[in-house]
Write an enzyme that holds these catalytic residues in place. Structure first.
Site, PDB file in Angstrom:
ATOM      1  N   GLU A  49      -6.395 -10.714  -0.870  1.00  0.00           N
ATOM      2  CA  GLU A  49      -7.240 -10.393   0.293  1.00  0.00           C
ATOM      3  C   GLU A  49      -8.707 -10.266  -0.121  1.00  0.00           C
ATOM      4  O   GLU A  49      -9.401  -9.326   0.284  1.00  0.00           O
ATOM      5  CB  GLU A  49      -6.762  -9.085   0.948  1.00  0.00           C
ATOM      6  CG  GLU A  49      -5.286  -9.081   1.296  1.00  0.00           C
ATOM      7  CD  GLU A  49      -4.815  -7.802   1.996  1.00  0.00           C
ATOM      8  OE1 GLU A  49      -5.649  -6.984   2.430  1.00  0.00           O
ATOM      9  OE2 GLU A  49      -3.582  -7.625   2.112  1.00  0.00           O
ATOM     10  N   GLU A  63       0.806  -1.237   0.000  1.00  0.00           N
ATOM     11  CA  GLU A  63       0.000   0.000   0.000  1.00  0.00           C
ATOM     12  C   GLU A  63       0.836   1.282   0.000  1.00  0.00           C
ATOM     13  O   GLU A  63       0.709   2.112   0.891  1.00  0.00           O
ATOM     14  CB  GLU A  63      -0.974  -0.018   1.183  1.00  0.00           C
ATOM     15  CG  GLU A  63      -1.931  -1.199   1.129  1.00  0.00           C
ATOM     16  CD  GLU A  63      -2.878  -1.280   2.317  1.00  0.00           C
ATOM     17  OE1 GLU A  63      -2.930  -0.330   3.107  1.00  0.00           O
ATOM     18  OE2 GLU A  63      -3.557  -2.307   2.450  1.00  0.00           O
TER      19      GLU A  63
END
Ligand code: 9MR
Length: 393
Positions: free
Chosen positions: A289, A176
Site C-alpha cells: 500500500e 493490522e
C-alpha cells in the site's frame, strides 16, 4: 494508537469515508473501453513492462472510479501488472446485510484485471475495520457469541475465497493485528482477538488455504518495514510469522503496507534489512500500500506547502522501490492508488495529500519518474561508458 499513522476511525467514520469516496453502492459496470484498454500495445517504458524484466509485479489499489473513468482506467491498465481492490472485497462491501451479497465491485475488478492481463491481490478477510454492521452490532449486543463469530468468519472466508478460487494471486488474510506500542505484539483488544479468541489468526489462514490452496496467503500491516524508529512493530510481525510457521500454519508472505509521511523519520536501509529478515523465514514479501503523504495547500489541488516536499515525497517512494528491488523474495510493489485524485489520504489526514505518483490532473509526478528510472536501471542496466583516449604511462 500511533497518531503518526492514522486518526482514530469510528465505524461510522470509516463508512462515511468510504461513502465519500463513492465506493459503496456505486460499483458500476466496467466500461468496454476500460477493459483491455492497453492490452497488446504496451509502452516498454511503463512501470509494469520495466518491472517485468526483473520479474517484479508493480501494482495499484483500484476503486470503482479508476475503472469507470476512461483516462484513469487507461493508466491503471497500462502501468500496473497487479491490482488490489481498495475496498471492494472487504466484508462490509460484499455482505452489507447478513446473507445478502454484493459482488458487483469485486467482479468488476476481477474482469478488469483479466482483460488487462493483471494479477490480483485479494484484500482482506479478517480486519477490525470495514466490517458489516450486523456483525459488529451482533457482537456488541451479545447476539453473536464466540463460536458463532468464528463460524461466520469461516463461512465468509470460504464464500469469498471460494468465489474467486484460482483467480487471486495473493490474499491478505489478516490485516493490522499488531499494536503500535513498544514493545509491540498482537493487540488483545483487536476486535477479532477479543471476540473470536487468540487463535483466530491461524484459523483464518487455515480456512483460506483450504478454500483456495493455490493462493499465496499474507499477513499485512503498516509500520512493519523500516518505518518505526524502535522497529518494535517489525519485530512483532516477524515473531508472529515465525510462530505461525512453527505451528505449520499456511502463511506464505508478509505485506508491508508502506504508508509513509514525509514529516516522520524513516529508513530505507532498515526497510531493506527488514525485508531480508522476513525472507530469511522462507516467506515472500510484498509492498502492498505504498504512498508518502505531506502537507498541502488544499485537498483539491494538493500542492505541497513546502517546496522541499517535491523532493522528499519522490525520494521516499523511490527508496521503497529500491529496497524492494534488492530482494528476490519481494514479489510485488503496490501503490495505494495511483493519482492524488483517488488517494485515501486527504479524507483521513487533515491538511495532507500529494501521496501518490500522479497529480490530481493525472500527470506523472517526480515520484513516478524516479520510480521509472530506477526500474529502467534495474531492468536494463546502465549503458557501458563511451570509449575515450587514455594517457600512455
Ligand atoms: O483506501 C481505503 C479507503 O478507501 C477506506 O475508506 C479505508 C477505511 O479504513 O480503508 C482504506 O484502505 C486501508 C486498507 O484497507 C488497509 N490499510 C490502510 C488503508 C488506508 O486506510
Amino acid at each position: 494508537m500511533d497518531v503518526r499513522r492514522r486518526s482514530v476511525l469510528t465505524a461510522a467514520g470509516a463508512a462515511g469515508a468510504v461513502g465519500a469516496a463513492g465506493v459503496l453502492g456505486s460499483a458500476g459496470t466496467a466500461s468496454a473501453a476500460a477493459l483491455g484498454a492497453s492490452h497488446g500495445h504496451r509502452d516498454p517504458n511503463s512501470l509494469r513492462e520495466l518491472a517485468e524484466k526483473v520479474g517484479l509485479r508493480i501494482g495499484t489499489a483500484i476503486i470503482p472510479q479508476d475503472i469507470n473513468t476512461p483516462a484513469w482506467a487507461a493508466v491503471a491498465a497500462s502501468q500496473f501488472s497487479v491490482v488490489t481492490p481498495g475496498n471492494e472485497m472487504k466484508w462490509q462491501v460484499v455482505e452489507p446485510t447478513q446473507g445478502v451479497f454484493d459482488w458487483s465491485g469485486a467482479d468488476n475488478l476481477v474482469a478488469f484485471a483479466k482483460a488487462n492481463d493483471q494479477l490480483i491481490r485479494g484484500h482482506t478477510f479478517c480486519w477490525h475495520n470495514q466490517l458489516p454492521n450486523f456483525l459488529t452490532t451482533g457482537v456488541a449486543n451479545g447476539s453473536i457469541n464466540q463460536t458463532q463469530l468464528l463460524d461466520l468468519l469461516e463461512a465468509h472466508i470460504f464464500t469469498e475465497a471460494g468465489r474467486y478460487r484460482g483467480k487471486i494471486w495473493q490474499w491478505d488474510v489478516c490485516n493490522e493485528f499488531l499494536t503500535d506500542s513498544n514493545p509491540s505484539g498482537v493487540n488483545p483488544n483487536d476486535f477479532w482477538i477479543k471476540n473470536a479468541g487468540p487463535d483466530v489468526i491461524e484459523r483464518a489462514f487455515r480456512w483460506a488455504h483450504q478454500a483456495d490452496p493455490h493462493a499465496l496467503l499474507f499477513y499485512n500491516d503498516y509500520n512493519i518495514g523500516g518505518e518505526d524508529g524502535s522497529n518494535a512493530k517489525f519485530q512483532a510481525a516477524f515473531n508472529l510469522a515465525q510462530g505461525l510457521l512453527e505451528k505449520g500454519v499456511p502463511i506464505h508472505g508478509i505485506g508491508i503496507q508502506g504508508h509513509l509521511d514525509t514529516q516522520f523519520g524513516w529508513s530505507p536501509q532498515r526497510l531493506s534489512d527488514d525485508i531480508g529478515k522476513y525472507a530469511s523465514l522462507g516467506l515472500k514479501v510484498a509492498i502492498t500500500e505504498a504512498d508518502a503523504r505531506t502537507f498541502v495547500n488544499n485537498p483539491t489541488d494538493q500542492v505541497p506547502t513546502n517546496g522541499l516536499e517535491n523532493f522528499a515525497q519522490p525520494f521516499e517512494m523511490d527508496e521503497m522501490l529500491k529496497a524492494s528491488l534488492a530482494h528476490p523474495e519481494l514479489i510485488s510493489f503496490t501503490v495505494w492508488g495511483f493519482t492524488d485524485a483517488d488517494s485515501w489520504v486527504p479524507g483521513f489526514f487533515t491538511g495532507e495529500g500529494f501521496a501518490t505518483i500522479y497529480d490530481v490532473n493525472l500527470n506523472p509526478k517526480q515520484a513516478y519518474l524516479s520510480m521509472q528510472s530506477t526500474l529502467k536501471l534495474a531492468a536494463l542496466g546502465a549503458p557501458h561508458r563511451v570509449r575515450t583516449r587514455t594517457p600512455h604511462p
